[in-house]
Design an enzyme around this catalytic site. Structure first.
Site, PDB file in Angstrom:
ATOM      1  N   ASP A  58      -7.696   4.375  48.346  1.00 20.01           N
ATOM      2  CA  ASP A  58      -7.033   3.708  49.465  1.00 20.01           C
ATOM      3  C   ASP A  58      -5.608   4.219  49.696  1.00 20.01           C
ATOM      4  O   ASP A  58      -4.962   4.743  48.794  1.00 20.01           O
ATOM      5  CB  ASP A  58      -6.945   2.199  49.184  1.00 20.01           C
ATOM      6  N   ASP A  59      -5.153   3.989  50.918  1.00 24.67           N
ATOM      7  CA  ASP A  59      -3.744   4.127  51.325  1.00 24.67           C
ATOM      8  C   ASP A  59      -3.287   5.566  51.555  1.00 24.67           C
ATOM      9  O   ASP A  59      -2.110   5.808  51.779  1.00 24.67           O
ATOM     10  CB  ASP A  59      -2.757   3.491  50.314  1.00 24.67           C
ATOM     11  N   HIS A  63      -8.295   2.328  57.122  1.00 24.06           N
ATOM     12  CA  HIS A  63      -7.583   1.330  56.317  1.00 24.06           C
ATOM     13  C   HIS A  63      -6.313   0.879  57.051  1.00 24.06           C
ATOM     14  O   HIS A  63      -5.320   0.569  56.412  1.00 24.06           O
ATOM     15  CB  HIS A  63      -7.260   1.944  54.948  1.00 24.06           C
ATOM     16  N   TYR A 114      -5.407  -4.824  51.786  1.00 25.58           N
ATOM     17  CA  TYR A 114      -5.545  -5.827  50.704  1.00 25.58           C
ATOM     18  C   TYR A 114      -6.974  -6.367  50.596  1.00 25.58           C
ATOM     19  O   TYR A 114      -7.219  -7.327  49.862  1.00 25.58           O
ATOM     20  CB  TYR A 114      -4.561  -7.004  50.897  1.00 25.58           C
ATOM     21  N   HIS A 144      -6.502   4.452  43.989  1.00 22.85           N
ATOM     22  CA  HIS A 144      -5.460   4.848  44.937  1.00 22.85           C
ATOM     23  C   HIS A 144      -5.009   6.269  44.623  1.00 22.85           C
ATOM     24  O   HIS A 144      -4.643   6.544  43.475  1.00 22.85           O
ATOM     25  CB  HIS A 144      -4.264   3.893  44.841  1.00 22.85           C
TER      26      HIS A 144
HETATM   27 ZN   LIG Z   1      -4.343  -0.588  50.845  1.00 18.64          ZN
END
Ligand SMILES: [Zn+2]
Length: 224
Positions: free
Chosen positions: A30-31, A80, A121, A174
């Site tokens: 993610d991210d 995302h 989240y 991540h």
């Molecule tokens: Zn995130």
């Protein structure tokens, strides 16, 4: 009887993985794409592992070259949001804009549009579900987390991931956590030794037959 002519330039076809027959697991990042994405992609490629990247539009815009590589190297992309707001505290116009801007950035970078949504989240409600449905996307959460963002330790990340690994699991990680990227070669080798195929989210959810707006795994308190 006629025989179909063989295509002159048949693309090399990868053997499809049937996750109902073999042990599969989906690592998700993610991210990103983060500044470590190139190193992570090198490792995934070297060990013939596929992953799913839930990208944040603002970083797609600043690091488009990694997004292009992700697609070229057979990974899956998810949306995302653009700037990571809590969608359950955002109005509909904001959520739609966050999703659309990221779709546009990915399209510009790599020529494809994500077909999965992971809200920031992992927080979603009925409004988020309705908007995901409008975009034609299921909401993809995770079966377990690596806790990489909190431990930031190569051994702890590996230990936690192996403890929660299960067939058709979706693991939250991540690519901005350097220790996640540093430990990836070792983690992939260990998972493979345990019989796992490292595949995309779409591979592990195939049998779920999710519809746009559905969330998987079903969040607590949602009617399934
Ligand atoms: Zn995130």
């Amino acid at each position: 009887m006629t025989l179909a002519p063989a295509p002159a330039f048949a693309a090399p076809k990868e053997e499809p993985v049937d996750c109902e027959q073999v042990k599969c697991i989906a690592l998700t990042f993610d991210d990103g794409p983060s500044k470590y994405a190139g190193t992570l992609l090198d490792t995934l490629k070297k060990h013939d592992a596929k992953a799913t990247f839930f990208l944040e539009g603002q970083y797609v815009k600043s690091r488009p070259q990694y997004v292009k590589r992700m697609v070229a190297e057979g990974h899956e992309l998810g949306n995302h949001s653009y700037s990571h707001p809590d969608f359950t505290k955002s109005d509909a116009a904001t959520i739609k804009s966050e999703i659309q801007k990221t779709q546009d950035a990915v399209k510009k970078a790599a020529g494809v549009e994500p077909r999965l949504l992971r809200p920031p989240y992992g927080l979603a409600d009925l409004q988020v579900s309705d908007i995901a449905a409008e975009f034609g996307m299921p909401i993809i959460l995770w079966t377990a987390g690596s806790k990489d963002w909190s431990t930031k330790d190569v051994d702890a990340i590996q230990k936690q991931t192996l403890a929660v690994a299960e067939p058709n699991g979706i693991i939250l990680m991540h690519d901005w956590v350097k220790q996640t990227v540093d430990g990836m070669a070792s983690l992939i080798k260990t998972l493979k030794n345990k019989g796992y195929h490292l595949v995309t989210v779409s591979d592990v959810i195939k049998s779920q037959e999710l519809k746009p707006g559905d969330a998987f795994p079903t969040p607590e308190g949602w009617e399934s």
